[in-house]
Design a protein around this motif. Structure first.
Motif, short mmCIF file in Angstrom:
data_model
loop_
_atom_site.label_atom_id
_atom_site.label_comp_id
_atom_site.label_asym_id
_atom_site.label_seq_id
_atom_site.Cartn_x
_atom_site.Cartn_y
_atom_site.Cartn_z
N SER A 73 0.83 -1.20 0.00
CA SER A 73 0.00 0.00 0.00
C SER A 73 0.87 1.25 0.00
O SER A 73 2.09 1.19 0.19
CB SER A 73 -0.90 0.00 1.24
OG SER A 73 -0.12 0.21 2.41
N THR A 103 -3.34 10.44 4.63
CA THR A 103 -3.59 9.29 3.76
C THR A 103 -4.99 9.37 3.17
O THR A 103 -5.90 9.97 3.75
CB THR A 103 -3.47 7.96 4.52
OG1 THR A 103 -4.52 7.86 5.49
CG2 THR A 103 -2.12 7.82 5.21
N PHE A 104 -5.15 8.75 2.01
CA PHE A 104 -6.46 8.60 1.37
C PHE A 104 -6.63 7.13 1.05
O PHE A 104 -5.82 6.54 0.33
CB PHE A 104 -6.53 9.44 0.09
CG PHE A 104 -7.80 9.25 -0.69
CD1 PHE A 104 -9.03 9.58 -0.12
CD2 PHE A 104 -7.78 8.76 -1.99
CE1 PHE A 104 -10.22 9.41 -0.84
CE2 PHE A 104 -8.94 8.60 -2.71
CZ PHE A 104 -10.17 8.92 -2.14
N ASP A 105 -7.67 6.51 1.62
CA ASP A 105 -7.89 5.07 1.46
C ASP A 105 -8.92 4.74 0.39
O ASP A 105 -9.44 3.62 0.34
CB ASP A 105 -8.29 4.44 2.79
CG ASP A 105 -9.64 4.94 3.29
OD1 ASP A 105 -10.30 5.75 2.60
OD2 ASP A 105 -10.04 4.54 4.41
N GLY A 106 -9.19 5.69 -0.47
CA GLY A 106 -10.21 5.51 -1.50
C GLY A 106 -11.53 6.12 -1.14
O GLY A 106 -12.36 6.39 -2.00
N LYS A 107 -11.72 6.36 0.18
CA LYS A 107 -12.95 6.97 0.66
C LYS A 107 -12.69 8.14 1.60
O LYS A 107 -13.32 9.18 1.49
CB LYS A 107 -13.82 5.93 1.37
CG LYS A 107 -14.35 4.82 0.48
CD LYS A 107 -15.24 3.87 1.28
CE LYS A 107 -15.79 2.76 0.39
NZ LYS A 107 -16.65 1.81 1.17
N GLU A 163 -3.78 0.77 7.54
CA GLU A 163 -3.77 0.87 6.09
C GLU A 163 -2.62 0.10 5.43
O GLU A 163 -2.40 0.23 4.23
CB GLU A 163 -3.70 2.35 5.67
CG GLU A 163 -4.85 3.18 6.23
CD GLU A 163 -4.82 4.63 5.78
OE1 GLU A 163 -4.71 4.86 4.56
OE2 GLU A 163 -4.90 5.52 6.65
N ASP A 413 -0.64 4.43 -4.67
CA ASP A 413 -0.46 3.00 -4.94
C ASP A 413 -1.39 2.51 -6.04
O ASP A 413 -2.16 3.29 -6.63
CB ASP A 413 -0.60 2.18 -3.66
CG ASP A 413 -2.00 2.21 -3.06
OD1 ASP A 413 -2.99 2.42 -3.78
OD2 ASP A 413 -2.11 2.00 -1.83
N ASN A 415 -4.03 0.86 -6.01
CA ASN A 415 -5.46 0.99 -5.73
C ASN A 415 -5.93 2.44 -5.73
O ASN A 415 -7.10 2.71 -5.42
CB ASN A 415 -5.78 0.35 -4.37
CG ASN A 415 -5.63 -1.16 -4.40
OD1 ASN A 415 -6.01 -1.81 -5.37
ND2 ASN A 415 -5.07 -1.71 -3.34
N HIS A 417 -4.87 4.64 -3.66
CA HIS A 417 -4.73 5.19 -2.31
C HIS A 417 -3.45 6.03 -2.26
O HIS A 417 -2.49 5.74 -2.98
CB HIS A 417 -4.68 4.07 -1.28
CG HIS A 417 -5.90 3.22 -1.28
ND1 HIS A 417 -6.06 2.13 -0.44
CD2 HIS A 417 -7.05 3.30 -1.99
CE1 HIS A 417 -7.24 1.56 -0.66
NE2 HIS A 417 -7.85 2.25 -1.59
#
Length: 588
Positions: A73, A103-107, A163, A413, A415, A417
């Motif tokens: 990640s 960080t941004f985890d997609g949401k 994460e 990354d 994904n 993120h």
């Protein structure tokens, strides 16, 4: 016998020239955190389709890239990069320092706070002489007095638990291998060693960084091995953060801090064992249809960047050129007002009420922006505003130089993120204390040296036990109206970070520059010190006369930014790394 390699062989065209440039002669408060080391030429933006990493050192970028290539990640890659930076760029950051991580985890955006804390035994007179005056800056810095309880390891562990994808211990392997097998001293590290006055007073540092005479820095290309750092990393890899905050490592740090012969600190093992990384709500605001998120207090970076942008929004910048006097005028005036508010209100929110929402409120910023006269500078220091229903809690604290020796990491990354992480040990080579292969921070000097104002009121950013000093670090994530990631931006550079980052966002958003052009653009700004600061070496001939006619007190000096920017495109990502340092970008 030490093996030697040329910088060209090992680091190729990405390394900076090793010529020492003359630094701007200013007070400690206005000085750069690190000496300039030249500017490389010929850098171009890098494109990738799947993922991308940008750091301030090629070896750290490679480590992050390898982790991403294995399916790690963005947080995993940032951990690997930080561990390498502590080895290859020790003057700027390390695991004995602190950091802010977005960080941004997609949401969701998460704001991790790994800022150092003051030991429990200190008080607000930490940087006062017996006569009640502020200590001279380097009298405070060099030794154990200035060392805060490190926060990076705990912060990275917290982020990894939430994460991370790859095993914790896996992320330590690149740095361990480099520490054991050796890495080549880069031109920038060598240049900063040449400008350094205090590091060789520490015997361990002298042995590691200098030749046998204790004066001559080891040459560019000299292969350094650091088995003590490798041993520390192995311990943390196996035991987790407790391997750093307790046991032999913690004992060595505490002993080093407290045993300095002339300037000891007062750190306890309980301070180390009790450190907690935190998550906070990121500071987010809008600029021309983009959502921009930065770190919350105790960093002032998130608020100040949004304030500058908010005050600029009413001006039609896209029809000006970036180096036009009018564009510089608008930008520097906005900076003056933002820095005035920063000095008044920003500090550790666990100790001081910080009016974050009020400071970035659109109506408040419109009132502040209305103070900017298109034809005339304030020609001095701006005064802080009074946000709605907010009483003044402190005045400008002149005793806080904040010479943050820093580094920045930008990662996206596979994904989608993202990580934007700014990491620091404060001044160049920190407290100049080297223990177990690590340089200790001097972050406590980011507090105001003076605890009280002339009127008898308490300064918000004064020293208090357990408190986190104010920072200017401004790791930023940018999103479109639908919440899709658009940009990852950040920089080192002390209090100038705020101007570097805000200017880069203007370059990207208003003037549609590609990332490499945006981070390399000539700098300008104001930190409410009565000066309009222009980067030395750029051609300001056309702008200077007009700026002076508007009342600006113009000065030129070196800037030591280390910006990186990653921008999402329909085909993937495009990234740039500041030519003023050794940064590189790499992706697939």
């Amino acid at each position: 016998m030490r093996s030697r390699h040329t910088a060209h062989q090992l680091l190729k065209s990405t390394l900076l020239a090793s010529t020492i440039l003359t630094a701007l002669s200013v007070t400690a408060q206005d000085a750069n955190p690190e000496a300039a080391s030249g500017k490389s030429v010929g850098k171009a933006s890098i494109s990738s389709k799947k993922f991308m990493a940008a750091t301030a050192n090629p070896l750290a970028t490679n480590a992050a890239y390898d982790v991403l290539k294995k399916g790690g990640s963005a947080v995993d890659a940032a951990i690997a990069a930080q561990l390498v930076l502590g080895l290859t760029e020790p003057q700027s950051s390390g695991i004995a320092g602190g950091a802010f991580l977005l960080t941004f985890d997609g949401k969701n955006v998460t704001n991790y706070d790994g800022r150092e804390t003051a030991p429990k035994k200190v008080n607000e007179k930490l940087f006062q002489t017996d006569a009640g005056a502020d200590m001279a800056f380097y009298d405070a810095v060099v030794g154990g007095r200035s060392v805060g309880v490190p926060g990076v390891v705990a912060m990275l562990d917290l982020a990894h638990k939430r994460e991370g994808k790859l095993p914790w211990a896996e992320l330590f392997k690149p740095a361990i291998a480099l520490a054991e097998n050796g890495f080549a001293i880069s031109p920038r590290l060598n240049t900063l060693l040449k400008t350094e006055k205090y590091l060789n007073k520490d015997e361990a540092a002298k042995t590691y960084f200098y030749e046998a005479d204790g004066i001559t820095p080891k040459a560019v290309g000299t292969v350094l091995k650091n088995p003590e750092y490798a041993a520390v990393l192995k311990t943390i890899a196996k035991q987790g953060p407790k391997g750093f905050y307790t046991g032999d490592v913690a004992k060595a740090i505490v002993n080093k801090v407290n045993s300095h012969p002339t300037n000891p600190g007062s750190m306890a093992l309980a301070d180390m064992a009790g450190y907690k990384a935190k998550t906070r709500t990121a500071v987010c605001g809008d600029y021309r249809g983009h959502k921009i998120c930065g770190p919350a207090a105790p960093s002032s970076g998130g608020v100040a960047v949004l304030q500058i942008l908010g005050m600029l929004e009413r001006f039609d910048l896209k029809n000006l050129k970036p180096a036009d006097a009018q564009a510089i005028h608008y930008y520097t005036e906005a900076g003056s007002y933002a820095f005035a508010d920063r000095g008044m209100y920003l500090a550790d929110p666990d100790f001081v009420k910080v009016p974050t929402a009020a400071l970035i409120d659109k109506n408040y910023l419109a009132r502040r922006s209305a103070l900017i006269d298109p034809n005339k500078s304030i020609a001095g220091k701006a005064t802080a505003g009074v946000p709605e229903e907010m009483k003044k809690v402190a005045r400008i604290d002149l005793g806080s130089p904040e010479l943050t020796s820093t580094s920045h990491i930008s990662i996206v990354d596979a994904n989608g993120h993202a990580v934007s992480m700014t990491t620091s040990i404060e001044d160049q080579f920190g407290a100049r204390q080297f223990v177990k292969g690590m340089l200790l921070n001097n972050q406590l000097t980011d507090f105001s040296f003076s605890p009280m104002n002339k009127d008898g009121s308490a300064v918000a950013n004064r020293v208090q036990a357990g408190k986190r000093p104010r920072s200017s670090m401004a790791p930023v994530l940018v999103f479109d109206k639908a919440g899709n990631l658009e940009m990852v931006v950040g920089s080192p550079g002390g209090s100038r970070i705020i101007n570097y980052v805000a200017q880069t966002l203007v370059n990207l958003i208003d003037w549609k520059m590609d990332p490499q052009t945006a981070v390399d653009a000539a700098h300008y700004g104001s930190r409410n010190n009565g000066k309009t600061e222009l980067e030395k070496g750029a051609d300001w001939t056309a702008a200077t006369a007009e700026l002076k006619a508007k009342g600006h007190d113009v000065i030129e000096g070196e800037t030591t930014s280390g910006l990186s920017a990653i921008v999402k495109t329909p085909n993937g990502y495009i990234g740039g790394a500041d030519s003023r340092r050794e940064g590189t970008v790499k992706g697939d």
